[in-house]
Design a protein around this motif. Sequence first.
Motif, short mmCIF file in Angstrom:
data_model
loop_
_atom_site.label_atom_id
_atom_site.label_comp_id
_atom_site.label_asym_id
_atom_site.label_seq_id
_atom_site.Cartn_x
_atom_site.Cartn_y
_atom_site.Cartn_z
N GLY A 60 0.87 -1.42 -0.57
CA GLY A 60 0.20 -0.25 -0.24
C GLY A 60 0.80 0.98 -0.07
N SER A 61 -0.31 2.36 0.25
CA SER A 61 1.38 3.73 0.01
C SER A 61 0.34 4.53 1.14
N ASP A 62 -0.54 3.93 2.17
CA ASP A 62 -0.93 5.18 3.35
C ASP A 62 -0.35 4.75 4.30
N ARG A 63 -0.10 5.84 5.85
CA ARG A 63 0.37 6.05 6.38
C ARG A 63 0.00 4.80 7.90
N ARG A 64 1.10 4.24 8.07
CA ARG A 64 0.57 2.92 8.92
C ARG A 64 1.58 3.19 10.26
N CYS A 99 -1.44 -2.52 21.89
CA CYS A 99 -1.19 -0.75 21.97
C CYS A 99 -1.42 -0.01 20.25
N LEU A 100 -0.80 -0.79 19.45
CA LEU A 100 -0.79 -0.41 18.08
C LEU A 100 -1.40 -0.98 16.96
N PRO A 101 -2.41 -0.84 16.87
CA PRO A 101 -3.55 -1.88 16.14
C PRO A 101 -3.43 -0.99 14.95
N VAL A 102 -3.30 -2.58 13.78
CA VAL A 102 -3.73 -1.54 12.72
C VAL A 102 -4.71 -1.82 11.90
#
Length: 251
Positions: A27-31, A236-239
């Motif tokens: 993809g190209s989105d922020r993660r 704590c850091l769900p995708v």
Amino acid sequence: MVKITTCTLEYPADGLTMTGHLALPAGSDRRPAVLLGPEGMGLSDVERRRADALAELGYVVLAFDLHGGRYLGDPEEMLARCMPLLSDPDRMRGIGRAALNVLRAEPRTDPDRIAAIGYGTGGAIALELGRDGASLRAIGTVNATTTGRPGEAARIGCPVWAGVGSEDPIMPPAQREAFTAEMQAAGVDWRLTVYGGALHAFHHPPVDHPTVPAVGHHPQHAQRAWHDVVSLLTECLPVTEVLGAMPQTGP
């Protein structure tokens, strides 16, 4: 297999040119992103595979370097570099901050959603980033129940999880107790998992060179520690969009 892309990044830290491993999800989105620190021997294919596995789950991951692109397979050479480093919080923070800045600058990284995960020396660096007030969503360490300078743990603003082998003489019960006392006094949301019967670096696959005493691979606990790391990140850091199921076996 979920498609990911990887590359090598060079950046300065600790007077050296560090060579990190960046793994990007499709993809190209922020993660959300993960800073991944290695054991004292330095960055190897073990950490690169772990970075790639986390990228398959949707995270931007930078596995950072400790020794200017070198892997220190000689125990004496490794200890000669790591022992002074571990006794110098400012040097550890400098190495961690340099890598964190590289990760933040990656266009795919969501700068407000970063965790630091580290093994051994890399875990100590992750903890020092927290004590230095770095903006992190979680800190996870294996083999690194290290303590810091008095009062500075109060700067940690995220949950901390630590895993350690019960038979690890490098992180013995007294050290573990000092670590948990520090976290508790600072009001940190902390957890400690003790893996019964495990030695130091129990998570690390066997290597073909000499190691320091009391190092030994424990396959079952290695898998459990990997699952515990992924569970910490999931909490704590769900995708938002899960790209793939959690690997059944760790890298």
